[in-house]
Design an enzyme around this catalytic site. Structure first.
Site, PDB file in Angstrom:
ATOM      1  N   HIS A  47       0.807  -1.225   0.000  1.00 30.85           N
ATOM      2  CA  HIS A  47       0.000   0.000   0.000  1.00 30.85           C
ATOM      3  C   HIS A  47       0.839   1.274   0.000  1.00 30.85           C
ATOM      4  O   HIS A  47       0.293   2.363  -0.146  1.00 30.85           O
ATOM      5  CB  HIS A  47      -0.936   0.022   1.213  1.00 30.85           C
ATOM      6  CG  HIS A  47      -2.042  -0.993   1.141  1.00 30.85           C
ATOM      7  ND1 HIS A  47      -2.952  -1.034   0.120  1.00 30.85           N
ATOM      8  CD2 HIS A  47      -2.361  -2.026   1.959  1.00 30.85           C
ATOM      9  CE1 HIS A  47      -3.795  -2.031   0.318  1.00 30.85           C
ATOM     10  NE2 HIS A  47      -3.462  -2.648   1.421  1.00 30.85           N
ATOM     11  N   ARG A  72       6.932  -5.679   3.506  1.00 36.52           N
ATOM     12  CA  ARG A  72       5.708  -6.325   2.996  1.00 36.52           C
ATOM     13  C   ARG A  72       5.769  -6.248   1.483  1.00 36.52           C
ATOM     14  O   ARG A  72       5.921  -5.151   0.913  1.00 36.52           O
ATOM     15  CB  ARG A  72       4.451  -5.632   3.509  1.00 36.52           C
ATOM     16  CG  ARG A  72       3.198  -6.212   2.826  1.00 36.52           C
ATOM     17  CD  ARG A  72       1.924  -5.963   3.572  1.00 36.52           C
ATOM     18  NE  ARG A  72       1.475  -4.590   3.514  1.00 36.52           N
ATOM     19  CZ  ARG A  72       0.311  -4.172   4.031  1.00 36.52           C
ATOM     20  NH1 ARG A  72      -0.495  -5.033   4.637  1.00 36.52           N
ATOM     21  NH2 ARG A  72      -0.041  -2.908   3.948  1.00 36.52           N
ATOM     22  N   GLU A 151      -6.121 -12.256   6.431  1.00 36.66           N
ATOM     23  CA  GLU A 151      -6.954 -11.042   6.412  1.00 36.66           C
ATOM     24  C   GLU A 151      -8.236 -11.232   5.609  1.00 36.66           C
ATOM     25  O   GLU A 151      -8.733 -10.292   5.003  1.00 36.66           O
ATOM     26  CB  GLU A 151      -6.161  -9.819   5.938  1.00 36.66           C
ATOM     27  CG  GLU A 151      -5.187 -10.002   4.824  1.00 36.66           C
ATOM     28  CD  GLU A 151      -4.321  -8.756   4.563  1.00 36.66           C
ATOM     29  OE1 GLU A 151      -4.521  -7.697   5.190  1.00 36.66           O
ATOM     30  OE2 GLU A 151      -3.448  -8.853   3.687  1.00 36.66           O
ATOM     31  N   ASP A 177      -8.403  -5.377   6.620  1.00 32.98           N
ATOM     32  CA  ASP A 177      -8.980  -6.246   5.591  1.00 32.98           C
ATOM     33  C   ASP A 177      -9.800  -7.369   6.207  1.00 32.98           C
ATOM     34  O   ASP A 177     -10.842  -7.751   5.674  1.00 32.98           O
ATOM     35  CB  ASP A 177      -7.863  -6.833   4.715  1.00 32.98           C
ATOM     36  CG  ASP A 177      -7.451  -5.859   3.616  1.00 32.98           C
ATOM     37  OD1 ASP A 177      -8.350  -5.306   2.956  1.00 32.98           O
ATOM     38  OD2 ASP A 177      -6.247  -5.642   3.430  1.00 32.98           O
TER      39      ASP A 177
HETATM   40  C1  3PY Z   1      -4.762  -4.685   7.231  1.00 33.48           C
HETATM   41  O1  3PY Z   1      -5.090  -4.339   8.367  1.00 33.48           O
HETATM   42  O2  3PY Z   1      -5.549  -5.132   6.397  1.00 33.48           O
HETATM   43  C2  3PY Z   1      -3.394  -4.537   6.813  1.00 33.48           C
HETATM   44  O3  3PY Z   1      -3.027  -5.030   5.770  1.00 33.48           O
HETATM   45  C3  3PY Z   1      -2.467  -3.748   7.659  1.00 33.48           C
HETATM   46  O4  3PY Z   1      -1.593  -3.038   6.849  1.00 33.48           O
HETATM   47 MG    MG Z   2      -4.505  -5.651   4.495  1.00 35.17          MG
END
Ligand code: 3PY
Ligand code: MG
Length: 268
Positions: A47, A72, A151, A177
């Site tokens: 991101h 990441r 996530e 997410d």
């Molecule tokens: C999330 O919380 O979805 C993340 O990927 C944190 O960066």
């Molecule tokens: Mg995420």
């Protein structure tokens, strides 16, 4: 020179490691995180604004500041995982891992044979870890940490399968997410009660599987909760939020501003 305790050994041995999180591709920012005392700093290629060159420079700058180097990777980009391992990342986090197959493909990309299929070329990584390439080869499979992000509902359903991947070192929860998926797109609630319960369940299962649990936290209370839940790698502090929040606070601290701003663009 005394050998430093590796990030991998710290994550497996009890005390949680706090990592700053960088969206903004500027080596001085990650170096400042490190010099401010963060034990680890994460460069976000999913991101954040990082391209490969930015991440390469950031990993060196984190080393210069004396912290552990984490990145990441972009979504489903295991080739980038290998490149960042070669540039000296000590831990790689892969977003949106939803199945055993995805976890296997990610983990194998950064483990040398016979464990995985990582290709040999760790010249920069060896320099940053103070080893020869031959020494690095001997330690890399146990020292380079692979974390699969959990996530989504799909990932929760596949959690036991993901945790059964021998090449994978652990998981990292993305609560934003995760809450979006669990609410079926209704909203994002990373700090909510329901999300906290699922985080606790993931931390327990991961520890039972003998792997490292990590989590992204958005405030200090969440960090304390994550430590109680048994998480070992915990995000706290995001560069873009620091600037945003500090800029607003700095302005609000000044009474009677001398001039109006022209107004933000609403279209390009
Ligand atoms: C999330 O919380 O979805 C993340 O990927 C944190 O960066
Ligand atoms: Mg995420």
């Amino acid at each position: 020179m005394t050998k430093q305790i590796s990030l991998s050994d710290k994550l497996r041995s009890g005390t949680p490691v706090i990592t700053g999180w960088s969206f903004l591709s500027e080596p001085m920012i990650v170096e400042m995180f490190a010099r401010a005392g963060y034990p680890a700093v994460t460069v976000d290629m999913q991101h954040g604004t990082y391209d490969f060159d930015g991440a390469r420079d950031a990993l060196s700058a984190i080393a210069l500041g004396g912290a552990h180097r984490i990145a990441r990777i972009p979504l489903a980009d295991n080739a980038m995982a290998g490149r960042l391992a070669d540039m000296g990342a000590e831990c790689l986090i892969a977003p949106m891992i939803n199945s055993r197959e995805e976890a296997v493909a990610f983990a194998r990309a950064i483990k040398y044979p016979p464990v995985g299929d990582r290709s040999f070329g760790p010249f920069r990584a060896a320099q940053l870890s103070g080893e020869s390439s031959e020494e690095y080869l001997k330690t890399a499979n146990s020292q380079l940490v692979s974390l699969a992000m959990i996530e989504s509902q799909e990932a929760i359903d596949a959690l036991d399968d993901i945790l059964s991947v021998p090449e994978l070192d652990g998981v990292f929860v993305g609560p934003s997410d995760l809450s979006l998926s669990l609410s079926n797109g209704e909203g994002v609630d990373p700090n909510g009660e329901g999300t906290a319960e699922i985080c606790a369940m993931i931390a327990d299962k991961t520890a039972q599987a003998g792997k490292i649990p990590g989590v992204f936290c958005l405030n200090a209370d969440k960090v304390k909760e994550a430590i109680q839940q048994g998480f070992k790698l915990i995000t706290h502090g995001i560069d873009i939020a620091f600037i945003n929040d500090s800029a607003k606070t700095a302005l609000s601290d000044v009474d009677g501003l001398p001039s109006e701003k022209p107004g933000a663009l609403t279209t390009y």
